[in-house]
Every structure is written in C-alpha cells, then in structure tokens.
Design an enzyme around this catalytic site. Structure first.
Site, mmCIF file in Angstrom:
data_model
loop_
_atom_site.group_PDB
_atom_site.id
_atom_site.type_symbol
_atom_site.label_atom_id
_atom_site.label_comp_id
_atom_site.label_asym_id
_atom_site.label_seq_id
_atom_site.Cartn_x
_atom_site.Cartn_y
_atom_site.Cartn_z
ATOM 1 N N ASN A 178 48.120 68.064 89.620
ATOM 2 C CA ASN A 178 47.405 67.756 88.376
ATOM 3 C C ASN A 178 45.958 68.219 88.541
ATOM 4 O OD1 ASN A 178 46.208 66.673 86.135
ATOM 5 N ND2 ASN A 178 46.602 64.528 86.669
ATOM 6 N N LYS A 185 43.662 68.297 86.440
ATOM 7 C CA LYS A 185 42.729 67.507 85.615
ATOM 8 C C LYS A 185 41.744 68.451 84.909
ATOM 9 C CE LYS A 185 43.624 63.555 88.534
ATOM 10 N NZ LYS A 185 43.192 62.270 89.073
ATOM 11 N N HIS A 202 49.211 58.874 82.097
ATOM 12 C CA HIS A 202 48.308 58.961 83.249
ATOM 13 C C HIS A 202 47.209 57.906 83.106
ATOM 14 C CE1 HIS A 202 45.455 60.340 86.205
ATOM 15 N NE2 HIS A 202 46.465 60.987 86.771
ATOM 16 N N GLU A 206 44.154 57.898 83.704
ATOM 17 C CA GLU A 206 42.888 58.331 83.083
ATOM 18 C C GLU A 206 43.022 58.341 81.567
ATOM 19 O OE1 GLU A 206 42.536 61.774 85.575
ATOM 20 O OE2 GLU A 206 42.244 60.386 87.245
ATOM 21 N N GLU A 221 51.203 55.552 90.319
ATOM 22 C CA GLU A 221 49.841 55.893 90.730
ATOM 23 C C GLU A 221 48.960 54.648 90.604
ATOM 24 O OE1 GLU A 221 49.048 60.420 90.312
ATOM 25 O OE2 GLU A 221 48.537 59.467 88.427
ATOM 26 N N GLY A 232 41.587 59.267 93.332
ATOM 27 C CA GLY A 232 40.277 59.896 93.515
ATOM 28 C C GLY A 232 39.323 59.072 94.351
ATOM 29 N N SER A 239 45.220 59.802 96.027
ATOM 30 C CA SER A 239 44.613 60.231 97.297
ATOM 31 C C SER A 239 45.638 60.722 98.320
ATOM 32 C CB SER A 239 43.739 59.115 97.892
ATOM 33 O OG SER A 239 42.658 58.835 97.016
HETATM 34 P P1 13P Z 1 43.932 62.166 93.483
HETATM 35 O O1 13P Z 1 45.000 62.837 94.297
HETATM 36 O O2 13P Z 1 42.695 62.991 93.311
HETATM 37 O O3 13P Z 1 43.678 60.763 93.957
HETATM 38 O O4 13P Z 1 44.543 62.019 91.976
HETATM 39 C C1 13P Z 1 45.807 61.493 91.799
HETATM 40 C C2 13P Z 1 46.202 61.692 90.391
HETATM 41 O O5 13P Z 1 45.650 61.083 89.487
HETATM 42 C C3 13P Z 1 47.251 62.675 90.099
HETATM 43 O O6 13P Z 1 47.653 62.593 88.775
#
Ligand code: 13P
Length: 256
Positions: free
Chosen positions: A9, A11, A96, A98, A168, A174, A214
């Site tokens: 992803n 982002k 997701h 976010e 997640e 992150g 992560s």
């Molecule tokens: P990170 O791997 O940067 O923690 O992000 C995970 C994520 O949100 C994948 O969709």
C-alpha cells in the site's frame, strides 16, 4: 491450503517517475515468488495506469487504495469501480484505518464500498483493526468483530472467495510497533471464528487473513509463520522494492 497474499500500500507517496520505477523494481524483485504467493501493489490513483504498464505481463497485480460505490454521476472527486477496472485494477482496499479514522468513513460506507467492489467483479481487501485505547480497554476482539460483521453485511458465501481480510491494529501502523506474532495469531484466529459463524467453517478456512502494521523484512518471517497469518499488507516497507521482496519471500516460504 491458502495462498499467501502480500499487498504494497503505497498510500500518498511516490510521483509519476518513482511510481513507474518502483512498479518495475517490484516486478523484477518479486518474480521468483509469484508462483506461490499473490502480490498486489496499490499506487495512488493518478499513477495507476503508468504503474500498471510498468507491471507489464508480470504476475504482480494492480490494486486501488479506495473506490466509490456509485457507478457514475455527480460525485466530485470520487473514482468509480468501472474507472478502476478500465485502468487494469483487480483489487480494492476498503476500511483502511486511515480512511476510517482520518477521513471519517463509517462501517456502513465501508460495507457499501465492499459490496460494490464485489458486485463489479473485483477482489477486495477489507481492513479491520482496533485503536490503542480500544486494545488497552480489552476491546480488540469486539472492535474487529463489529467491523467484520458490518463490513461483510450482504456479502454472499460465494463472494467470500474474492475477499481478503487485513488485520491492521491502528497502533501498529507507521509507528514501528508491531503486534507480537502471538498477538497477531490470537486476533487472526478470532477473526476466522467470526467468519465461520457468519458463513461456515469451510469459507472461514479458505479466507486469507493478512497482518498489517510495521511489517519489515526483519519481522515478516515470524509473523507469517503463524498458522492463521496469510501474508501481509505493507505500508512504509513497500516503498523499497528490495525490502518488499524480502517480505514477499517470507510469505512464500513454507510454514512449519
Ligand atoms: P506500515 O507498514 O507503514 O505500518 O503501514 C501498514 C498499512 O497501513 C498498510 O495498509
């Protein structure tokens, strides 16, 4: 046997040139693993076509980070599933964290997007996961179950073949903090039991459940070694082709 799946992803990262070169680099770095692991990258909307061209005839698939559920019309700024299909997309992310917690998407909106994705004939990665305060309050399973039941409302057992669940935990995204393999396994097993209750055990056993939060080259093997962890959804580490390929290799390795 569930085939592991690893998603990258991206982002809101990359630009036109780096999206193209990252797609090319992922294709060559992952080529030796795509026979037994599914690999999907999720570039930003404006670079989907260019990234898709760069993936070429490889087995790495193209995904979209979001989609709107209406087929067309006056929805300024939104992108339809037909548009995404037209760009070569075969997977869509829904729910997701976010989008839930930064952009304010409700369980109901996530469900509409999930159903529309499946109705359009595409595959869907439905993300669920608890926030830190929810985990600390002992609500991890309750939150995951609520998001699963709401997200999958109206999804048939047949359509479940095109659903992947991504667990997640929000506090792990992150932040550099990863769930322990045991914590991930516990949450995944619980998610699978909710799927068995919603559908039937055979459907639950066939559904892939990815871990995200992560994941790095250095911790992927122990996470993906858990019996109910079927690969990962990767953010930051998916922007480096070599590290992403290391993660894909960990998913491709046989589980002991
Ligand atoms: P990170 O791997 O940067 O923690 O992000 C995970 C994520 O949100 C994948 O969709």
């Amino acid at each position: 046997m569930r085939i592991p799946i690893v998603g990258g992803n991206w982002k809101m990262n990359t630009n036109r040139a780096s999206a193209r070169s990252l797609a090319q680099a992922v294709t060559s770095a992952c080529s030796s693993h795509t026979h037994n692991t599914q690999v999907v990258v999720f570039p930003p909307f404006p670079y989907l076509v260019e990234a898709g061209v760069a993936l070429g005839g490889s087995n790495v698939m193209l995904g979209a980070q979001d989609a709107y559920f209406e087929p067309d019309g006056a929805f300024t700024g939104e992108v339809s599933l037909a548009m995404l299909k037209d760009c070569g997309v075969s997977f869509v992310l829904t729910g997701h964290s976010e989008r839930r917690h930064v952009l304010g998407e409700s369980d109901d909106l996530v469900n509409r997007k999930t159903r529309a994705t499946l109705d359009a004939g595409l595959s869907c990665i439905l993300c669920v996961g608890e926030k830190l305060e929810e985990r600390e309050a002992g609500q991890t399973d309750t939150v995951n179950e609520r998001q699963l039941r709401a997200g999958l409302r109206g999804v048939s057992a047949d359509q479940m073949a095109r659903i992947v669940i991504a667990y997640e935990p929000v506090w792990a995204i992150g932040t550099g903090k990863t769930a322990t393999p045991a914590d991930a396994q516990t949450a995944h097993a619980r998610i699978r039991s909710v799927l068995a209750d919603l559908y039937r055990p055979a459907v639950a056993n066939a559904t892939r459940i990815q871990y995200g939060g992560s994941v790095k080259g250095s911790n992927a093997s122990e996470l993906f070694g858990q019996p109910d962890v079927d690969g990962g959804l990767i953010g930051g580490a998916s922007l480096k082709a070599d590290e992403f390929a290391q993660i894909v290799a960990a998913a491709a390795a046989p589980r002991s």
